[in-house]
Structure formats: C-alpha cells, structure tokens
Design a protein around this motif. Structure first.
Motif, PDB file in Angstrom:
ATOM      1  N   CYS A 288      -8.441  -6.403  -5.533  1.00  0.00           N
ATOM      2  CA  CYS A 288      -8.828  -5.173  -5.912  1.00  0.00           C
ATOM      3  C   CYS A 288      -8.899  -4.142  -4.989  1.00  0.00           C
ATOM      4  CB  CYS A 288     -10.577  -5.459  -6.060  1.00  0.00           C
ATOM      5  SG  CYS A 288     -11.080  -6.622  -7.521  1.00  0.00           S
ATOM      6  N   ASP A 289      -8.668  -4.319  -3.570  1.00  0.00           N
ATOM      7  CA  ASP A 289      -8.329  -3.415  -2.697  1.00  0.00           C
ATOM      8  C   ASP A 289      -6.863  -2.945  -2.957  1.00  0.00           C
ATOM      9  OD1 ASP A 289     -10.605  -3.368  -1.076  1.00  0.00           O
ATOM     10  OD2 ASP A 289      -9.903  -4.974   0.200  1.00  0.00           O
ATOM     11  N   HIS A 290      -5.989  -3.708  -3.382  1.00  0.00           N
ATOM     12  CA  HIS A 290      -4.786  -3.417  -3.771  1.00  0.00           C
ATOM     13  C   HIS A 290      -4.436  -2.171  -4.649  1.00  0.00           C
ATOM     14  CE1 HIS A 290      -0.302  -3.410  -5.244  1.00  0.00           C
ATOM     15  NE2 HIS A 290      -0.407  -3.643  -3.846  1.00  0.00           N
ATOM     16  N   ALA A 291      -5.398  -2.664  -5.825  1.00  0.00           N
ATOM     17  CA  ALA A 291      -5.406  -1.817  -7.107  1.00  0.00           C
ATOM     18  C   ALA A 291      -6.147  -0.547  -6.929  1.00  0.00           C
ATOM     19  CB  ALA A 291      -6.008  -2.577  -8.270  1.00  0.00           C
ATOM     20  N   LEU A 292      -7.278  -0.507  -6.005  1.00  0.00           N
ATOM     21  CA  LEU A 292      -8.056   0.644  -5.513  1.00  0.00           C
ATOM     22  C   LEU A 292      -7.235   1.426  -4.827  1.00  0.00           C
ATOM     23  CD1 LEU A 292     -11.629  -1.200  -4.964  1.00  0.00           C
ATOM     24  CD2 LEU A 292     -11.107   0.763  -6.555  1.00  0.00           C
ATOM     25  N   LEU A 293      -6.439   1.211  -3.846  1.00  0.00           N
ATOM     26  CA  LEU A 293      -5.790   1.910  -3.097  1.00  0.00           C
ATOM     27  C   LEU A 293      -4.608   2.803  -3.807  1.00  0.00           C
ATOM     28  CD1 LEU A 293      -5.533  -0.041   0.107  1.00  0.00           C
ATOM     29  CD2 LEU A 293      -6.641   2.038  -0.103  1.00  0.00           C
ATOM     30  N   HIS A 294      -4.173   2.084  -4.683  1.00  0.00           N
ATOM     31  CA  HIS A 294      -3.155   2.845  -5.772  1.00  0.00           C
ATOM     32  C   HIS A 294      -4.041   3.885  -6.613  1.00  0.00           C
ATOM     33  CE1 HIS A 294       0.703   0.779  -5.209  1.00  0.00           C
ATOM     34  NE2 HIS A 294      -0.030  -0.278  -4.565  1.00  0.00           N
ATOM     35  N   LEU A 295      -5.115   3.347  -7.036  1.00  0.00           N
ATOM     36  CA  LEU A 295      -5.634   4.453  -7.922  1.00  0.00           C
ATOM     37  C   LEU A 295      -6.288   5.607  -7.190  1.00  0.00           C
ATOM     38  CD1 LEU A 295      -7.678   1.832 -10.110  1.00  0.00           C
ATOM     39  CD2 LEU A 295      -5.973   3.344 -10.838  1.00  0.00           C
ATOM     40  N   GLU A 296      -6.607   5.393  -5.850  1.00  0.00           N
ATOM     41  CA  GLU A 296      -7.066   6.356  -5.045  1.00  0.00           C
ATOM     42  C   GLU A 296      -5.791   7.338  -4.674  1.00  0.00           C
ATOM     43  OE1 GLU A 296      -8.424   6.480  -0.520  1.00  0.00           O
ATOM     44  OE2 GLU A 296      -9.626   5.169  -1.766  1.00  0.00           O
ATOM     45  N   ALA A 297      -4.676   6.760  -4.521  1.00  0.00           N
ATOM     46  CA  ALA A 297      -3.483   7.594  -4.429  1.00  0.00           C
ATOM     47  C   ALA A 297      -3.010   8.438  -5.863  1.00  0.00           C
ATOM     48  CB  ALA A 297      -2.321   6.775  -4.295  1.00  0.00           C
ATOM     49  N   ASP A 298      -3.251   7.963  -6.888  1.00  0.00           N
ATOM     50  CA  ASP A 298      -3.158   8.445  -8.043  1.00  0.00           C
ATOM     51  C   ASP A 298      -4.199   9.692  -8.208  1.00  0.00           C
ATOM     52  OD1 ASP A 298      -1.148   6.817  -8.877  1.00  0.00           O
ATOM     53  OD2 ASP A 298      -2.410   5.890 -10.410  1.00  0.00           O
ATOM     54  N   LEU A 299      -5.433   9.585  -8.040  1.00  0.00           N
ATOM     55  CA  LEU A 299      -6.430  10.605  -7.598  1.00  0.00           C
ATOM     56  C   LEU A 299      -5.948  11.633  -6.733  1.00  0.00           C
ATOM     57  CD1 LEU A 299      -9.726   8.598  -7.722  1.00  0.00           C
ATOM     58  CD2 LEU A 299      -8.738  10.214  -9.658  1.00  0.00           C
ATOM     59  N   CYS A 300      -5.325  11.457  -5.758  1.00  0.00           N
ATOM     60  CA  CYS A 300      -4.963  12.502  -4.708  1.00  0.00           C
ATOM     61  C   CYS A 300      -3.654  13.298  -5.553  1.00  0.00           C
ATOM     62  CB  CYS A 300      -4.621  11.935  -3.697  1.00  0.00           C
ATOM     63  SG  CYS A 300      -5.704  11.257  -2.560  1.00  0.00           S
ATOM     64  N   TRP A 301      -3.095  12.507  -6.344  1.00  0.00           N
ATOM     65  CA  TRP A 301      -2.046  13.370  -7.018  1.00  0.00           C
ATOM     66  C   TRP A 301      -2.316  14.073  -8.014  1.00  0.00           C
ATOM     67  CZ3 TRP A 301      -0.266  13.269 -11.868  1.00  0.00           C
ATOM     68  CH2 TRP A 301       0.902  14.060 -12.249  1.00  0.00           C
ATOM     69  N   LEU A 302      -3.425  13.541  -8.541  1.00  0.00           N
ATOM     70  CA  LEU A 302      -4.034  14.534  -9.815  1.00  0.00           C
ATOM     71  C   LEU A 302      -4.716  15.682  -9.487  1.00  0.00           C
ATOM     72  CD1 LEU A 302      -5.815  11.599 -11.946  1.00  0.00           C
ATOM     73  CD2 LEU A 302      -4.019  12.883 -12.593  1.00  0.00           C
ATOM     74  N   GLU A 303      -5.233  15.732  -8.075  1.00  0.00           N
ATOM     75  CA  GLU A 303      -5.990  16.731  -7.597  1.00  0.00           C
ATOM     76  C   GLU A 303      -4.759  17.739  -6.914  1.00  0.00           C
ATOM     77  OE1 GLU A 303      -9.188  17.499  -7.543  1.00  0.00           O
ATOM     78  OE2 GLU A 303      -9.412  15.584  -8.591  1.00  0.00           O
ATOM     79  N   LEU A 304      -3.540  17.375  -6.469  1.00  0.00           N
ATOM     80  CA  LEU A 304      -2.729  18.143  -6.085  1.00  0.00           C
ATOM     81  C   LEU A 304      -1.914  18.751  -6.941  1.00  0.00           C
ATOM     82  CD1 LEU A 304      -0.938  15.750  -3.159  1.00  0.00           C
ATOM     83  CD2 LEU A 304      -2.043  17.943  -2.829  1.00  0.00           C
ATOM     84  N   THR A 305      -1.592  18.028  -8.299  1.00  0.00           N
ATOM     85  CA  THR A 305      -1.241  18.793  -9.413  1.00  0.00           C
ATOM     86  C   THR A 305      -2.121  19.711  -9.918  1.00  0.00           C
ATOM     87  OG1 THR A 305       0.041  16.762  -9.578  1.00  0.00           O
ATOM     88  CG2 THR A 305      -0.235  18.116 -11.558  1.00  0.00           C
ATOM     89  N   ALA A 306      -3.597  19.305 -10.019  1.00  0.00           N
ATOM     90  CA  ALA A 306      -4.356  20.356 -10.518  1.00  0.00           C
ATOM     91  C   ALA A 306      -4.306  21.753  -9.863  1.00  0.00           C
ATOM     92  CB  ALA A 306      -5.777  19.819 -10.635  1.00  0.00           C
ATOM     93  N   ASP A 307      -4.002  21.771  -8.391  1.00  0.00           N
ATOM     94  CA  ASP A 307      -4.083  22.784  -7.367  1.00  0.00           C
ATOM     95  C   ASP A 307      -2.734  23.455  -7.829  1.00  0.00           C
ATOM     96  OD1 ASP A 307      -6.654  22.071  -6.419  1.00  0.00           O
ATOM     97  OD2 ASP A 307      -5.990  21.102  -4.632  1.00  0.00           O
ATOM     98  N   ARG A 308      -1.551  22.859  -8.366  1.00  0.00           N
ATOM     99  CA  ARG A 308      -0.530  23.616  -8.397  1.00  0.00           C
ATOM    100  C   ARG A 308       0.126  23.829  -9.621  1.00  0.00           C
ATOM    101  NH1 ARG A 308       2.619  19.402  -4.420  1.00  0.00           N
ATOM    102  NH2 ARG A 308       1.596  20.023  -2.417  1.00  0.00           N
ATOM    103  N   LEU A 309      -1.006  23.492 -10.705  1.00  0.00           N
ATOM    104  CA  LEU A 309      -0.808  23.742 -11.930  1.00  0.00           C
ATOM    105  C   LEU A 309      -0.034  24.946 -12.493  1.00  0.00           C
ATOM    106  CD1 LEU A 309      -0.842  21.534 -14.397  1.00  0.00           C
ATOM    107  CD2 LEU A 309      -3.170  22.512 -15.022  1.00  0.00           C
ATOM    108  N   ASP A 310      -0.833  26.102 -12.103  1.00  0.00           N
ATOM    109  CA  ASP A 310      -0.142  27.359 -12.531  1.00  0.00           C
ATOM    110  C   ASP A 310       1.300  27.599 -12.147  1.00  0.00           C
ATOM    111  OD1 ASP A 310      -2.342  27.890 -13.613  1.00  0.00           O
ATOM    112  OD2 ASP A 310      -3.189  29.337 -11.876  1.00  0.00           O
ATOM    113  N   LYS A 311       1.583  27.241 -10.675  1.00  0.00           N
ATOM    114  CA  LYS A 311       3.123  27.130 -10.435  1.00  0.00           C
ATOM    115  C   LYS A 311       3.981  26.160 -11.250  1.00  0.00           C
ATOM    116  CE  LYS A 311       6.006  28.333  -7.176  1.00  0.00           C
ATOM    117  NZ  LYS A 311       6.669  29.638  -7.401  1.00  0.00           N
ATOM    118  N   LEU A 312       3.451  24.972 -11.349  1.00  0.00           N
ATOM    119  CA  LEU A 312       4.134  23.992 -12.029  1.00  0.00           C
ATOM    120  C   LEU A 312       4.673  24.620 -13.516  1.00  0.00           C
ATOM    121  CD1 LEU A 312       5.565  21.247 -12.352  1.00  0.00           C
ATOM    122  CD2 LEU A 312       3.250  20.546 -13.119  1.00  0.00           C
ATOM    123  N   ALA A 313       3.455  25.269 -14.174  1.00  0.00           N
ATOM    124  CA  ALA A 313       3.793  25.995 -15.370  1.00  0.00           C
ATOM    125  C   ALA A 313       4.733  26.934 -15.432  1.00  0.00           C
ATOM    126  CB  ALA A 313       2.542  26.413 -16.124  1.00  0.00           C
TER     127      ALA A 313
END
Length: 174
Positions: A144-169
C-alpha cells in the motif's frame, strides 16, 4: 512481476504441487490479482521444458494426476540472476493522463474538469489504500505504501498541470 521467477523462488523451499504454488503465491503476492490455475500450470510446463524445474513425483487422486515440481540447479541460478538484476524504473513518459489533458485542450473540452475528476478518483483510491494499510499486515502495508507514493506523485502532477493549464493550452493549440 515475473510469475515464472516467483514460482521458481517459491520452489526453493522444497517441492510443491501446482495447487500449493498458487495458494502460496496468492497469500504473498496475489491479494489484488490472484493467479489462475491455468496460468500456474502453463508456467510450470514452460519452466519444465526449459529445464528450470523437474517433476519430483506424481500422485494419483480422485481427479487428474498431481505433479510435484522441484527446482533444478539451473532454476536456482536463474532466480539468483533475476534477483540480482535491478528493475528498470518506469518514468511514465507516455502518460494516459497527459494524453487526455492535451486531447481535451485540442478538442475544446474542459481540461480543468478532467483534472478535478481525476484528482477525486486518486483521492478515493488513496483513502481505500490508507484504510487497507491501517488494518493490514506488514507485507500489505508495504504494498500500500508503494501504491500510495505513486498516487501522491500523480496528485502533485495533477496540481502542477492545473497551474500550467493556460500555458499548455497556448502551446498545444498554437
């Protein structure tokens, strides 16, 4: 996961029938994805053909004969080589999440909604894994720790992408 190598490793403690291998595999590694009997027997047949196991005995029963498999010296050597070889890290450079975000932007859909929906799904899964970790034995906690750490990294990526969404568009529509 290499099922063949895992079954070979389980045989190092002594000869076993296919049923015993499946039961032991499932107890240690298969809580989320147990092996099918056909997969065990197909793998054992391949290992036998490759000289990594041998039939240690055959027992007659009410059903089909039960073969007991034993690991060979070649099998022990193969397991040792497998354990010594580092796994290739998975960098996720072709992420389905990234593809969906870009496709949403290219097609004029709301990428923010997609990110929010994905974030909620990740958090739902994380809550379940956290509960499972809380009540599980050490092996389950580590998985579970292994999976949770990967999911946490995904959440960080989701936040970074949301912050950069206008530039990405701008970039993908440019």
């Amino acid at each position: 996961m290499s099922i063949g190598h895992t079954l070979l490793g389980l045989l190092e403690s002594g000869p076993r029938h296919g049923y015993d291998l499946k039961r032991t595999f499932d107890a240690h590694f298969g809580q989320d994805r147990p092996l099918h009997y056909g997969q065990v027997y197909a793998t054992m047949s391949r290992l036998l053909k490759n000289g990594l196991v041998e039939v240690d005995g055959v027992e007659a029963g009410a059903g089909p004969e039960r073969k007991r498999y034993a690991i060979t010296d070649a099998g022990i050597s193969d397991v040792a080589q497998w354990l010594a070889r580092p796994e290739k890290p998975e960098p996720y450079l072709q992420s389905t999440l990234y593809t969906k975000v870009v496709m949403a932007l290219l097609t004029g859909r709301d990428a923010t909604e997609l990110l929010d929906s994905q974030r909620a799904e990740h958090q739902r899964l994380m809550r379940g894994l956290t509960e499972r970790k809380r009540t599980g034995e050490l092996a389950d906690q580590l998985i579970c720790d292994h999976a949770l750490l990967h999911l946490e990294a995904d959440l960080c990526w989701l936040e970074l992408t949301a912050d950069r969404l206008d530039k990405l568009a701008e970039t993908v529509r440019g």
